[in-house]
Design a protein around this motif. Structure first.
Motif, mmCIF file in Angstrom:
data_model
loop_
_atom_site.group_PDB
_atom_site.id
_atom_site.type_symbol
_atom_site.label_atom_id
_atom_site.label_comp_id
_atom_site.label_asym_id
_atom_site.label_seq_id
_atom_site.Cartn_x
_atom_site.Cartn_y
_atom_site.Cartn_z
ATOM 1 N N TYR A 617 95.584 -20.385 80.691
ATOM 2 C CA TYR A 617 95.609 -18.928 80.869
ATOM 3 C C TYR A 617 96.949 -18.348 80.467
ATOM 4 C CZ TYR A 617 91.474 -19.605 83.739
ATOM 5 O OH TYR A 617 90.221 -19.952 84.180
ATOM 6 N N ASP A 618 96.886 -17.163 79.913
ATOM 7 C CA ASP A 618 98.076 -16.322 79.812
ATOM 8 C C ASP A 618 98.381 -15.847 81.238
ATOM 9 O OD1 ASP A 618 99.757 -14.155 78.136
ATOM 10 O OD2 ASP A 618 98.719 -13.136 79.777
ATOM 11 N N PRO A 619 99.659 -15.746 81.635
ATOM 12 C CA PRO A 619 99.936 -15.419 83.039
ATOM 13 C C PRO A 619 99.346 -14.096 83.506
ATOM 14 C CG PRO A 619 101.979 -15.545 81.724
ATOM 15 C CD PRO A 619 100.881 -16.059 80.874
ATOM 16 N N LEU A 620 99.434 -13.062 82.660
ATOM 17 C CA LEU A 620 98.911 -11.765 83.133
ATOM 18 C C LEU A 620 97.392 -11.711 83.078
ATOM 19 C CD1 LEU A 620 101.967 -11.035 82.916
ATOM 20 C CD2 LEU A 620 101.143 -8.676 82.789
ATOM 21 N N GLN A 621 96.830 -12.492 82.158
ATOM 22 C CA GLN A 621 95.367 -12.606 82.125
ATOM 23 C C GLN A 621 94.889 -13.195 83.448
ATOM 24 O OE1 GLN A 621 94.007 -15.720 79.568
ATOM 25 N NE2 GLN A 621 91.873 -15.085 79.639
ATOM 26 N N LEU A 622 95.594 -14.246 83.900
ATOM 27 C CA LEU A 622 95.194 -14.896 85.152
ATOM 28 C C LEU A 622 95.377 -13.949 86.351
ATOM 29 C CD1 LEU A 622 94.188 -17.533 86.467
ATOM 30 C CD2 LEU A 622 96.579 -18.122 86.862
ATOM 31 N N LEU A 623 96.514 -13.247 86.357
ATOM 32 C CA LEU A 623 96.746 -12.285 87.448
ATOM 33 C C LEU A 623 95.611 -11.268 87.528
ATOM 34 C CD1 LEU A 623 100.471 -11.034 87.330
ATOM 35 C CD2 LEU A 623 99.328 -12.212 89.188
#
Ligand code: SF4
Ligand code: SF4
Length: 756
Positions: A617-623
């Motif tokens: 995951y991209d970090p902000l995608q996961l958030l």
């Protein structure tokens, strides 16, 4: 040292063959200096239209699958299809010739024309005849060749090779065409508008059509069962070429054959939509020559039945078919979507990003397959950004082809003691140690990051020395105009272990493992720590992995053995995290793209490839995903009003992040917490990993970046400066270089609100 040649004095034909590196670099200078504005305007228009057109195709993905399947099957069964086609053409009353080489094809066509005492041929829609240099052979035999397509007519007048596979003269602005026609035709006629120019060319061409003794066309697709073939065009000139003269010769590569006419169906829609963004071209002809006696003929011409010859050329295609990598290029339908979406192509076009015939990302495989490997040198301009991959109607992995071409060129390079020593010390696989020092340096940046950060003070101050920078430019190819990112005093790994979580994880589940990628660990550890803080802020248990090279940098240098070695070690290191159920967070988008798409080329364990692709995951995608799953109020957690940076942002998503469909979530999230976010629409910033650092490509990289810089300035016209935000480390460097301002990762913006 000789003064560099002025770009306006460089002729495209002089620099068409890129096997010589000096000519290749001159071609880049020529196109940047003379052609770039027209190329940019025309390709970007095609590209915008294509996005619209494919969005209107209801079953676009299924249609692409059908097209791919048709081509795969046809190439697999090619020998049988060719036998069937020959029988069909002969049954129809035509002649058939399968030419092993370009010279054989030219000889056959020339003999037919001489036998018929042909003096004038009209020709159109045939890039294959460019490949064989048919015009030269015919002109040497005293036969006049009139190019009937307007763009090809312009190029014939200018004596230039095509710069684009469907719009060969797209590098010409209207003003340059006017000047060319006035100069070559010595005319005072007004030629200041597109209409006047077209009328002028049409008058000349009409006389040629009427007087021609023979017509030569290409074929978009050929049906083996009937001998019918399809031609798509915009101007109608091919209809006149194929119908008016008494003799018609069709010339095409053997890869154009499909089993039957019904196989044309997906291509009739996909080709124009992918090419110019039209739902259908103005003229789609399906012919089964020879024609019976026509109902009319030009004055003085016979109305007897027409004679037809189909000339199919091999010229390296059978060898491509056997090649484990290049065979995929045979699926290409020459739609040009991969050219028009490519930021480098949009900036220099096919006279630099192309060879003597074929251009763009796919062009290297064709130049290598039908000519010599080194003719594909221009494929170095493929940065591997991957923007073309989802746009290709037959799903060709174009960057992978180019990485393989690069590997072959590296391996064909001469070996030396310095290369071997440098390679063994820096970490290159033995197979890759013939690669130039510059490539081995970028491929093994991990090693330099590791040592550089251990002695950060010394490394950073040495990097300021002009003499050392000059040496780096001469030996390693790193342009002195680029600011090198300083090595950190403390790596991300060190910072992470010094900052244990202050709160207990509250979200259910095993949490996440954040990959300590090379670029963040040894380049921007503060960005990595911001990611850790925002993930912890929503209640996740966060661990940081060991920092290992991931293979991305090596792959983009064509050092595939090194990339494979690195990807395997990294996957083995990540496996226990996956087994424990942790999601893998990848900060650097180019590494995320490795997990999503490229590992399938590097790892043997298919289940591991699938697991890594599905769990990264991209970090902000996961958030964003977790917030919606667990109903977390992000606006309460990260309120923009608390941001010390202000609320006005300009966000640029990384090219590979877009291909991973992992960028829109960042924009949605930033907006949801109250930021005013303007965004870029460029396909790539031009930096593309190490590409923009290279001395050879610095000017091109900055020219590509100009569109992005202009979009930032436009977004700041109302309301003043915006905070620059980007997800990729190379985008940070490019925006910083172009605008002279600090650039932040979106996680840094969010983390700022935690302490506001
Ligand atoms: S991967 Fe990127 S740079 Fe390479 S051909 Fe495709 S769009 Fe162009
Ligand atoms: S590689 Fe794909 S996108 Fe590029 S020209 Fe060929 S079919 Fe079109």
């Amino acid at each position: 040292m000789a003064a560099p040649v002025n770009p306006i004095d460089i002729q495209p034909r002089q620099v068409a063959n890129k096997s010589d590196k000096k000519r290749f670099l001159e071609a880049i200078r020529m196109t940047l200096g003379v052609q770039s504005a027209a190329i940019r305007h025309n390709t970007q228009t095609f590209n915008r239209n294509r996005y619209g057109a494919v969005a209107r195709i209801a079953d676009y993905d299924a249609m692409k699958d059908r097209a791919r399947q048709t081509k795969e099957n046809a190439i697999a069964n090619l020998p049988e299809l060719l036998r069937q086609l020959e029988a069909s053409v002969r049954t129809n009353g035509g002649h058939f010739y399968l030419a092993p080489t370009a010279a054989d094809a030219n000889r056959y066509i020339c003999d037919v024309l001489v036998k018929h005492a042909v003096k004038l041929v009209v020709k159109g829609k045939s890039i294959t005849s460019e490949e064989t240099r048919l015009n030269h052979t015919l002109e040497a035999a005293g036969i006049e060749v009139a190019e009937s397509d307007l763009a090809e007519f312009i190029l014939q007048v200018a004596d230039e090779q095509p710069s684009h596979i469907i719009a060969p003269a797209l590098h010409y602005s209207r003003e340059r065409i006017t000047a060319l026609f006035k100069r070559k035709f010595q005319t005072d006629l007004p030629l200041d508008t597109g209409e006047e120019l077209t009328r002028f060319a049409r008058e000349i061409l009409r006389q040629k059509f009427i007087a021609a003794d023979a017509g030569i066309s290409g074929c978009n697709l050929i049906a083996a069962d009937t001998g019918s073939f399809m031609l798509v065009e915009s101007e109608g000139n091919i209809r006149m070429t194929t119908l008016l003269p008494p003799l018609h010769i069709a010339i095409a590569g053997i890869e154009k054959v499909v089993p039957s006419r019904k196989d044309f169906q997906p291509f009739i829609e996909l080709l124009p939509a992918s090419a110019t963004g039209q739902p259908l071209t103005s003229y789609v002809s399906i012919l089964r020559p020879p024609l019976p006696a026509p109902s009319f003929a030009a004055p003085g011409k016979s109305t007897a039945s027409r004679e037809f010859h189909m000339v199919l050329i091999d010229n390296g295609r059978s060898a491509m078919r056997q090649d484990p990598i290049l065979h995929e290029a045979l699926y290409c339908i020459r739609c040009s979507a991969c050219l028009n979406v490519c930021a480098n192509f949009e900036t220099v076009g096919g006279h630099a990003f192309g060879g003597e015939t074929y251009s763009g990302g796919i062009g290297g495989s064709w130049e290598a397959g039908t000519g010599k490997l080194m003719n594909a040198r221009f494929s170095e301009l493929c940065t591997g950004c991957s923007r073309c991959v989802p746009q290709c109607p037959v799903r060709i992995d174009i960057p992978w082809l180019n990485q393989n071409l690069r590997q072959r060129m590296n391996q064909a390079d001469r070996t030396s003691f310095a290369k071997s020593l440098f390679g063994s010390l820096s970490g290159s696989a033995p197979e890759d140690r013939t690669a130039p020092l510059s490539k081995q340096f970028f491929a093994n940046y991990h090693t330099f990051g590791k040592w550089g950060s251990q002695f950060a003070g010394l490394s950073n101050s040495s990097n300021q020395l002009a003499l050392l920078r000059k040496l780096e430019q001469d030996v390693l190819g790193v342009d002195t105009r680029r600011e090198l990112p300083p090595f950190p005093e403390k790596t991300w790994e060190q910072l992470f272990h010094a900052e244990p979580s202050a709160v207990k994880a509250s979200l259910p589940g095993p949490g996440v493992a954040v990959l300590a990628d090379t670029f963040t660990n040894y380049g921007t550890p503060e960005r990595g720590m911001a990611v850790v803080r925002v993930l912890r802020a929503i209640g996740l248990d966060v661990v940081l992995t060991q920092s290992l090279p991931d293979g991305r940098a090596a792959m983009s240098q064509g050092m595939i053995a090194t990339a494979r070695q690195q990807a395997r070690a990294l996957a083995a290191m990540l496996q226990p995290y996956l087994q424990s159920g942790r999601k893998i967070v990848v900060v650097e988008p180019s590494v995320l793209a490795m997990f999503r798409f490229d590992n399938r080329h590097l790892l043997d364990d298919v289940s591991l490839v699938t697991a890594l692709a599905a769990s990264s995951y991209d970090p902000l995608q996961l958030l964003w995903d977790l917030a919606s799953e667990h109903r977390i109020d992000l606006a309460k957690l990260f309120p923009a009003s608390r941001s010390p940076l202000g609320t006005r942002l300009f966000y640029h998503a990384h090219c590979q992040q877009r291909t991973c469909n992992a960028s829109s979530q960042t924009i949605d999230l930033l907006r949801a917490v109250g930021f005013d976010v303007a965004t870029s629409t460029v396909e790539c910033c031009g930096m593309a990993g190490s590409f923009g650092y290279k001395h050879d490509y610095y000017d091109l990289s900055m020219a590509v970046g100009a569109d992005l810089f202009a979009q930032v300035r436009a977004a700041e016209q109302d309301g003043g400066e915006r905070v620059l935000v980007a997800s990729g480390v190379s985008c940070h460097d490019q925006l910083g270089a172009g605008l002279g301002r600090k650039v932040r990762h979106p996680a840094e913006v969010l983390a700022g609100t935690l302490h506001g």
